[in-house]
Design an enzyme around this catalytic site. Structure first.
Site, PDB file in Angstrom:
ATOM      1  N   LYS A   1     -17.668 -19.097 -17.035  1.00  0.00           N
ATOM      2  CA  LYS A   1     -16.681 -19.712 -16.126  1.00  0.00           C
ATOM      3  C   LYS A   1     -15.279 -19.176 -16.369  1.00  0.00           C
ATOM      4  O   LYS A   1     -14.421 -19.242 -15.476  1.00  0.00           O
ATOM      5  CB  LYS A   1     -16.724 -21.244 -16.195  1.00  0.00           C
ATOM      6  CG  LYS A   1     -16.476 -21.857 -17.557  1.00  0.00           C
ATOM      7  CD  LYS A   1     -15.039 -22.146 -17.859  1.00  0.00           C
ATOM      8  CE  LYS A   1     -14.863 -22.465 -19.325  1.00  0.00           C
ATOM      9  NZ  LYS A   1     -13.516 -22.554 -19.810  1.00  0.00           N
TER      10      LYS A   1
ATOM     11  N   THR B   1     -11.202 -25.722 -15.443  1.00  0.00           N
ATOM     12  CA  THR B   1     -10.521 -24.503 -15.891  1.00  0.00           C
ATOM     13  C   THR B   1      -9.825 -23.800 -14.729  1.00  0.00           C
ATOM     14  O   THR B   1      -8.732 -23.260 -14.892  1.00  0.00           O
ATOM     15  CB  THR B   1     -11.535 -23.533 -16.527  1.00  0.00           C
ATOM     16  OG1 THR B   1     -12.298 -24.269 -17.469  1.00  0.00           O
ATOM     17  CG2 THR B   1     -10.862 -22.394 -17.236  1.00  0.00           C
TER      18      THR B   1
END
Ligand SMILES: NC(=O)c1ccc[n+]([C@@H]2O[C@H](COP(=O)([O-])OP(=O)(O)OC[C@H]3O[C@@H](n4cnc5c(N)ncnc54)[C@H](O)[C@@H]3O)[C@@H](O)[C@H]2O)c1
Length: 340
Positions: free
Chosen positions: A197, A254
């Site tokens: 990610k 994030t």
């Protein structure tokens, strides 16, 4: 020295190591924090803060800080590794060389894939530390910025281990009313999701730097998750893991967060700055940069398409303009949405 069921060693006094040390100390554990840099160790011992790593947060008084790893792990029943992933192996080897008489549980807290070997962090720990010197290996991952965990902001993560009993023990040790820990037996999926990610976070930052719209961000996150899940499934992960905390949970956090260093690096690149210049001004690790190399190599080795990863790699390492990367992603051949 014998093992105490109360002693936990945390290796690495970066933002995450500091936040986790405070959390465990708050639960009454005897926490011993190892930092390899003697200057940072001294600063921490004298002032109890490391503003470059975790601004505004004091390390709890009872946490013992040392630059001697043997002192930190001497009687620990859990050893938590909070160092950057590309330094995990040498740190694990240092730990393995100590010839301890107790066999602690090992917990990986890093998010990355070793560039040279394409190994996940639990694999690195298993390789570097002989089986007879440890009692299980787990990874904690999920949306958990140190800055927020340190301020007791409600957070949920997952503790994964091949041995579900170990995951449950780690759950119990780390869980607090403000730090909720779930368990998973899919450590492969959890580690891949948490690492890959960061590549998508770099891309999300580039979109921010280019001042693209919300549609673009939504497309990036969704197709980013699709390619993470595609390589994960190919490698044997449970595809449902990618809908979990280490997957969509961490990806969304994030990619949208002001705390994310990977998103920040991407944003600076989107604004036209060079990777080398950005990294030379950073005091904390941005794991996504190395993970982009590992992610692309994994996709090539496995013959699995990861178009966003390939474009991020071109932008970071082949001088491609981010806007051209977006254009090239948009004009790929028509596809069905289903990736599996
Ligand atoms: N900071 C967060 O919010 C957060 C949250 C979850 C996971 N993580 C993961 O935890 C890991 C560490 O992140 P961080 O934010 O604490 O990083 P950081 O850059 O703040 O600190 C890294 C720590 O590792 C130490 N270190 C660096 N090189 C070393 C070496 N060669 N040998 C031994 N120690 C070395 C540094 O001195 C420092 O103590 C990363 O993989 C990151 O993705 C971070």
């Amino acid at each position: 020295m014998t093992m105490s069921k109360n002693s936990i060693a945390v290796l690495g006094a970066g933002g995450w190591g500091l936040a986790i040390s405070n959390l465990l100390c708050g639960k009454g554990y005897n926490v011993r924090l190892w930092e390899f840099d003697p200057d940072a160790t001294r600063e921490l011992n004298e002032t109890r803060v490391l503003p470059k790593k975790l601004p505004g947060v004091r390390l709890a008084e009872p946490v013992f800080v040392t630059d001697k790893i043997a002192e930190a792990v001497a009687d620990a029943f859990v050893v938590a590794f909070a160092v950057p992933s590309q330094t995990m192996r040498p740190v694990a080897q240092k730990f393995a060389s100590l010839k301890l008489t107790q066999f602690p549980m090992l917990v990986n807290l890093a998010k990355g894939i070793e560039v040279d070997t394409l190994k996940r962090m639990s694999e690195v720990l298993e390789e570097a530390i002989p089986e007879e010197s440890r009692r299980g290996v787990a990874t904690i991952s999920g949306p958990s910025h140190a800055e927020e965990v340190a301020r007791n902001i409600p957070t949920a993560v997952v503790a994964a281990s091949k041995e579900i009993g170990i995951a449950r023990e780690i759950q119990e040790i780390f869980m607090t009313p403000r730090f909720r820990v779930y368990t998973s037996a899919d450590i492969l999926g959890v580690e891949l999701a948490g690492s890959l990610k960061n590549i998508i976070a770099l891309a999300a930052g580039m979109l921010d730097g280019l001042e693209m719209g919300d549609n673009t961000r939504g497309a990036l996150l969704t197709r980013g998750l699709a390619e993470i899940a595609r390589i994960g499934k190919n490698l044997g992960a449970d595809p449902m893991t990618f809908s979990g905390l280490s997957g969509i949970g961490d990806l969304v956090t994030t990619c949208l967060s002001k705390h994310s260093r990977n998103r920040f690096v991407g944003e600076q690149i989107g604004r036209g700055r060079k990777l080398k210049t950005i990294l030379s001004h950073m005091t904390m690790v941005a794991e996504g940069v190395d993970t982009t190399k590992s992610g692309l190599a994994l996709s090539q080795r496995q013959g699995v398409e990861m178009p966003i990863t390939a474009e991020v790699h071109k932008v970071l390492f082949e001088n491609k303009a981010p806007i051209e990367a977006i254009d090239d992603l948009m004009v790929r051949g028509p596809k069905p949405e289903r990736w599996y």
